[in-house]
Design a protein around this motif. Structure first.
Motif, short mmCIF file in Angstrom:
data_model
loop_
_atom_site.label_atom_id
_atom_site.label_comp_id
_atom_site.label_asym_id
_atom_site.label_seq_id
_atom_site.Cartn_x
_atom_site.Cartn_y
_atom_site.Cartn_z
N ALA A 150 47.70 37.68 -18.97
CA ALA A 150 46.37 37.26 -18.51
C ALA A 150 46.49 36.26 -17.36
CB ALA A 150 45.59 36.65 -19.67
N ARG A 151 47.46 35.37 -17.46
CA ARG A 151 47.68 34.42 -16.37
C ARG A 151 48.13 35.14 -15.11
NH1 ARG A 151 52.26 30.04 -17.36
NH2 ARG A 151 53.49 31.96 -17.19
N GLY A 152 49.03 36.12 -15.26
CA GLY A 152 49.50 36.87 -14.10
C GLY A 152 48.41 37.67 -13.43
N LEU A 153 47.40 38.06 -14.20
CA LEU A 153 46.26 38.80 -13.64
C LEU A 153 45.20 37.89 -13.03
CD1 LEU A 153 45.87 41.40 -16.52
CD2 LEU A 153 46.51 41.93 -14.16
N GLY A 154 45.46 36.58 -13.10
CA GLY A 154 44.52 35.62 -12.53
C GLY A 154 43.37 35.27 -13.44
N GLU A 155 43.44 35.66 -14.71
CA GLU A 155 42.34 35.38 -15.64
C GLU A 155 42.51 34.04 -16.35
OE1 GLU A 155 41.70 38.74 -18.22
OE2 GLU A 155 41.64 40.15 -16.54
N LEU A 156 43.72 33.49 -16.32
CA LEU A 156 43.98 32.13 -16.76
C LEU A 156 44.47 31.32 -15.57
CD1 LEU A 156 45.88 32.69 -20.15
CD2 LEU A 156 43.53 31.89 -19.87
N ARG A 157 44.17 30.04 -15.56
CA ARG A 157 44.59 29.20 -14.45
C ARG A 157 46.10 29.26 -14.26
NH1 ARG A 157 41.96 25.06 -17.18
NH2 ARG A 157 43.97 23.98 -17.14
N PRO A 158 46.58 29.17 -13.03
CA PRO A 158 48.02 29.26 -12.77
C PRO A 158 48.84 28.19 -13.49
CG PRO A 158 46.79 29.50 -10.73
CD PRO A 158 45.80 29.09 -11.77
N ASP A 159 48.23 27.03 -13.75
CA ASP A 159 48.97 25.96 -14.41
C ASP A 159 48.89 26.02 -15.94
OD1 ASP A 159 46.31 25.32 -14.68
OD2 ASP A 159 46.54 23.20 -14.16
N THR A 160 48.36 27.12 -16.48
CA THR A 160 48.24 27.24 -17.94
C THR A 160 49.61 27.28 -18.59
OG1 THR A 160 46.14 28.44 -17.76
CG2 THR A 160 47.36 28.65 -19.83
N ASP A 161 49.84 26.42 -19.55
CA ASP A 161 51.08 26.42 -20.33
C ASP A 161 50.89 27.42 -21.47
OD1 ASP A 161 53.17 25.94 -22.09
OD2 ASP A 161 53.14 23.77 -21.83
N VAL A 162 51.40 28.65 -21.28
CA VAL A 162 51.13 29.70 -22.25
C VAL A 162 51.83 29.42 -23.59
CG1 VAL A 162 50.64 31.47 -20.53
CG2 VAL A 162 52.98 31.17 -21.35
N GLU A 163 52.96 28.74 -23.58
CA GLU A 163 53.62 28.42 -24.85
C GLU A 163 52.77 27.45 -25.66
OE1 GLU A 163 57.67 27.59 -25.21
OE2 GLU A 163 58.31 29.13 -23.78
N GLN A 164 52.21 26.45 -24.99
CA GLN A 164 51.35 25.50 -25.69
C GLN A 164 50.06 26.17 -26.19
OE1 GLN A 164 51.95 22.40 -26.56
NE2 GLN A 164 49.93 22.04 -27.44
N LEU A 165 49.49 27.01 -25.34
CA LEU A 165 48.26 27.69 -25.71
C LEU A 165 48.50 28.64 -26.89
CD1 LEU A 165 45.29 28.24 -25.25
CD2 LEU A 165 45.92 29.82 -23.40
N ALA A 166 49.62 29.36 -26.87
CA ALA A 166 49.95 30.24 -27.98
C ALA A 166 50.11 29.45 -29.27
CB ALA A 166 51.22 31.03 -27.68
N PHE A 167 50.78 28.31 -29.18
CA PHE A 167 50.98 27.45 -30.36
C PHE A 167 49.64 27.02 -30.94
CE2 PHE A 167 51.46 23.40 -32.46
CZ PHE A 167 52.62 23.54 -33.22
N GLU A 168 48.73 26.62 -30.09
CA GLU A 168 47.43 26.14 -30.56
C GLU A 168 46.60 27.27 -31.18
OE1 GLU A 168 45.48 24.01 -27.43
OE2 GLU A 168 47.22 22.72 -27.06
N LEU A 169 46.61 28.42 -30.56
CA LEU A 169 45.83 29.55 -31.09
C LEU A 169 46.37 29.97 -32.46
CD1 LEU A 169 45.34 31.78 -27.91
CD2 LEU A 169 43.79 30.07 -28.85
N ILE A 170 47.68 30.08 -32.58
CA ILE A 170 48.28 30.48 -33.85
C ILE A 170 48.04 29.42 -34.92
CG2 ILE A 170 50.49 30.93 -35.02
CD1 ILE A 170 51.42 32.25 -32.37
#
Length: 216
Positions: A150-170
């Protein structure tokens, strides 16, 4: 004729294996994988102990086969429906919605099979621990990769920490599961859905493109 008899035995063996694993997944989700035994399952299902032993060979193999069967169920309910959508936040939302429904609707009677198994075997060693840990790592990595797409498609901000976001969602998903299993109160699923949606909106380049809810 010999081939026909052999094929019939193989099919009966497969049917018995499916019957056993359907029951072991139910038991393990409520009582833990240590609650499984070949003798117990054979007695409950009216099967011969020797026949069940011939299929699995040991309690550990029965546990490992149960983990594999539960993985297939999990993927069928949570992952595959989301993959019908194109990569991006739509798929992220579908994954979240599917997981909430999977726990809330008690696909496994004890809630999330893999959360309870991770708690049960987290401090142990051995093949069952490794299998449970591997499944959890695969799920976490899948959520990360879905967010990274989603970040690569430009739907999440470029500075999104996907590891942190995944941790929080889970973490939100698992907290809802625990609260529901312990208290029988499903309100946690709605709170988790609201929290996940708020976190995704904060990271999205177009928050308005996200759905109004992750429930349903």
């Amino acid at each position: 004729m010999t081939g026909t008899r052999t094929d019939g035995r193989l099919e009966r063996g497969r049917q018995t294996r499916r019957l056993v694993l359907a029951r072991t997944m139910e038991i393990a989700s409520v009582e833990g994988l240590e609650g499984l035994s070949i003798g117990r399952v054979a007695t409950e299902l009216g099967l011969s102990k020797s026949g069940v032993f011939a299929l699995f060979g040991s309690k550990e193999e029965l546990q490992l086969a149960t983990v594999r069967a539960a993985t297939a169920v999990y993927v069928r309910h949570v992952v595959h429906p989301a993959e019908e959508l194109p990569a991006g936040l739509g798929r992220v939302c579908a994954l979240s919605r599917n997981w909430l429904a999977y726990s809330r609707q008690r696909v496994f009677p004890g809630g999330c099979f893999f959360f309870s198994s991770a708690v049960e075997f987290g401090a142990r060693q051995g093949a069952v621990h490794d299998a449970v840990a591997a499944r959890r790592a695969e799920w976490t990595d899948y959520v990360r990769r879905t967010l990274a797409e989603a970040r690569g498609l430009g739907e999440l901000r470029p500075d999104t920490d996907v590891e942190q976001l995944a941790f929080e969602l889970i973490a939100l998903l698992e907290t809802a599961n625990v609260q529901s299993v312990l208290s029988g109160d499903d309100a946690g699923y709605d709170r988790a859905a609201a929290g996940m949606l708020a976190r995704l909106r904060a990271a999205a380049t177009d928050p308005g493109a996200l759905p109004g809810t992750l429930v349903g």
